[in-house]
Motif scaffolding. Structure first.
Motif, PDB file in Angstrom:
ATOM      1  N   CYS A 151       0.845  -1.199   0.000  1.00 36.45           N
ATOM      2  CA  CYS A 151       0.000   0.000   0.000  1.00 36.45           C
ATOM      3  C   CYS A 151       0.875   1.240   0.000  1.00 36.45           C
ATOM      4  O   CYS A 151       1.937   1.253   0.617  1.00 36.45           O
ATOM      5  CB  CYS A 151      -0.901   0.024   1.232  1.00 36.45           C
ATOM      6  SG  CYS A 151      -2.126  -1.296   1.294  1.00 36.45           S
ATOM      7  N   ALA A 152       0.414   2.287  -0.675  1.00 39.55           N
ATOM      8  CA  ALA A 152       1.153   3.551  -0.718  1.00 39.55           C
ATOM      9  C   ALA A 152       0.251   4.685  -0.263  1.00 39.55           C
ATOM     10  O   ALA A 152      -0.980   4.543  -0.191  1.00 39.55           O
ATOM     11  CB  ALA A 152       1.673   3.815  -2.129  1.00 39.55           C
ATOM     12  N   SER A 153       0.850   5.835   0.003  1.00 41.20           N
ATOM     13  CA  SER A 153       0.073   6.997   0.453  1.00 41.20           C
ATOM     14  C   SER A 153      -0.895   7.468  -0.619  1.00 41.20           C
ATOM     15  O   SER A 153      -1.917   8.079  -0.331  1.00 41.20           O
ATOM     16  CB  SER A 153       1.016   8.140   0.831  1.00 41.20           C
ATOM     17  OG  SER A 153       1.674   8.654  -0.323  1.00 41.20           O
ATOM     18  N   GLY A 154      -0.577   7.181  -1.870  1.00 41.87           N
ATOM     19  CA  GLY A 154      -1.437   7.573  -2.986  1.00 41.87           C
ATOM     20  C   GLY A 154      -0.778   7.190  -4.301  1.00 41.87           C
ATOM     21  O   GLY A 154       0.386   6.800  -4.340  1.00 41.87           O
ATOM     22  N   ARG A 155      -1.535   7.298  -5.365  1.00 43.68           N
ATOM     23  CA  ARG A 155      -1.029   6.934  -6.686  1.00 43.68           C
ATOM     24  C   ARG A 155      -0.419   8.150  -7.379  1.00 43.68           C
ATOM     25  O   ARG A 155      -0.960   9.250  -7.286  1.00 43.68           O
ATOM     26  CB  ARG A 155      -2.164   6.385  -7.550  1.00 43.68           C
ATOM     27  CG  ARG A 155      -2.914   5.227  -6.927  1.00 43.68           C
ATOM     28  CD  ARG A 155      -4.183   4.942  -7.726  1.00 43.68           C
ATOM     29  NE  ARG A 155      -4.995   3.906  -7.077  1.00 43.68           N
ATOM     30  CZ  ARG A 155      -6.200   3.556  -7.502  1.00 43.68           C
ATOM     31  NH1 ARG A 155      -6.742   4.161  -8.551  1.00 43.68           N
ATOM     32  NH2 ARG A 155      -6.883   2.610  -6.871  1.00 43.68           N
ATOM     33  N   THR A 156       0.679   7.920  -8.066  1.00 43.68           N
ATOM     34  CA  THR A 156       1.232   8.951  -8.935  1.00 43.68           C
ATOM     35  C   THR A 156       1.050   8.486 -10.381  1.00 43.68           C
ATOM     36  O   THR A 156       1.121   7.298 -10.671  1.00 43.68           O
ATOM     37  CB  THR A 156       2.720   9.212  -8.647  1.00 43.68           C
ATOM     38  OG1 THR A 156       3.431   7.958  -8.652  1.00 43.68           O
ATOM     39  CG2 THR A 156       2.908   9.885  -7.296  1.00 43.68           C
ATOM     40  N   ASP A 157       0.823   9.444 -11.268  1.00 44.06           N
ATOM     41  CA  ASP A 157       0.578   9.123 -12.672  1.00 44.06           C
ATOM     42  C   ASP A 157       1.870   8.797 -13.404  1.00 44.06           C
ATOM     43  O   ASP A 157       2.977   9.042 -12.892  1.00 44.06           O
ATOM     44  CB  ASP A 157      -0.108  10.299 -13.368  1.00 44.06           C
ATOM     45  CG  ASP A 157      -1.479  10.593 -12.798  1.00 44.06           C
ATOM     46  OD1 ASP A 157      -2.133   9.652 -12.336  1.00 44.06           O
ATOM     47  OD2 ASP A 157      -1.890  11.771 -12.820  1.00 44.06           O
ATOM     48  N   ALA A 158       1.730   8.279 -14.612  1.00 44.46           N
ATOM     49  CA  ALA A 158       2.887   7.988 -15.459  1.00 44.46           C
ATOM     50  C   ALA A 158       3.726   9.248 -15.651  1.00 44.46           C
ATOM     51  O   ALA A 158       3.196  10.313 -15.956  1.00 44.46           O
ATOM     52  CB  ALA A 158       2.414   7.472 -16.816  1.00 44.46           C
TER      53      ALA A 158
END
Length: 261
Positions: free
Chosen positions: A48-55
């Protein structure tokens, strides 16, 4: 099960983003990290991560966690960052790791985040900055950008900066800091801190501010765009390579109960 929290940085250029994509020929940061962790820990890992980053988006301070059945005594004096080094490409680096309590959650426990956007201002594009900053050829009125950014502060509905196809429970967010400044004569940075951000929200904000500055519209126009709560009123999305996830913040009591390994 023991929960492990860790801090990771990555160059997002060659990845399809943070989230694992089952049908993408390009690997995600999550996939590379998860595969490496499973090799080291010899067990199935859910990351799990704090949030997703885009490409194409980078991170200097992404926070992740996972659970392992490995005994605590085998982890306490173990350098996880070093152990993972062989499993990762040079574009991904684990900086620190902690033993975390079970109530720590990289996503749900986060209270605020800081992002930074870099703009390279020069008549000629740099071969060394092209992966890490948005190139702009013409002069930029930083005073205009800073004036418009003040309308971002506070608790507001940021629906105008919500990208299509990204449903969320609410588009209301609180922004605590929004500042433009020169890092050097040819490198401009925008720093923004808030309690949460929607997909592409920061890039939509940057793209809108640059549009207003370029068109010579009053900084107050940004407030009108926010009040409209309508994405077409805002400007284009800024390129991904200029954006960095800088820091994720957590409650102090949770930080204090995490022990570095």
């Amino acid at each position: 099960m023991q929960r492990i929290r860790f801090l990771v940085s990555y160059d997002g250029t060659d990845f399809c983003g943070w989230q694992r994509q089952n049908h993408s020929p390009i690997k995600s940061v999550q996939q590379v990290l998860q595969d490496g962790l499973e090799e080291v820990f010899q067990e199935k890992i859910t990351l799990c991560a704090s949030g997703r980053t885009d490409a194409g988006v980078h991170a200097l301070g992404q926070v992740c966690h996972f659970d392992t059945s490995r005994p605590v005594e085998r982890l306490e004096n173990w350098d996880m960052a070093w152990a993972m080094k062989r499993q990762l490409p040079r574009s991904i680096s684990i900086k620190k790791a902690w033993l975390a309590p079970q109530d720590f959650h990289a996503t749900l426990s986060a209270t605020r985040k800081t992002y930074r956007y870099l703009i390279h201002y020069n008549p000629r594009e740099s071969a060394f900055l092209t992966r890490y900053a948005h190139w702009v050829r013409k002069p930029i009125n930083v005073e205009h950008l800073q004036a418009s950014s003040q309308f971002l502060l506070g608790k507001q509905d940021f629906k105008s900066f919500q990208s299509a196809g990204t449903p969320v429970k609410t588009t209301i967010r609180s922004i605590y800091k929004a500042q433009w400044e020169w890092r050097r004569s040819d490198l401009l940075q925008f720093t923004i801190t808030g309690n949460g951000f929607m997909k592409q929200m920061v890039r939509n904000i940057v793209g809108t501010q640059l549009m207003l500055e370029k068109q010579g519209l009053a900084p107050e126009t940004l407030q009108e765009i926010i009040s409209a709560k309508h994405r077409p009123k805002a400007g284009p999305v800024a390129p991904a390579q200029g954006l960095y996830l800088m820091r994720v913040y957590y409650p102090q009591d949770l930080d204090n109960r995490c022990r570095e390994i």
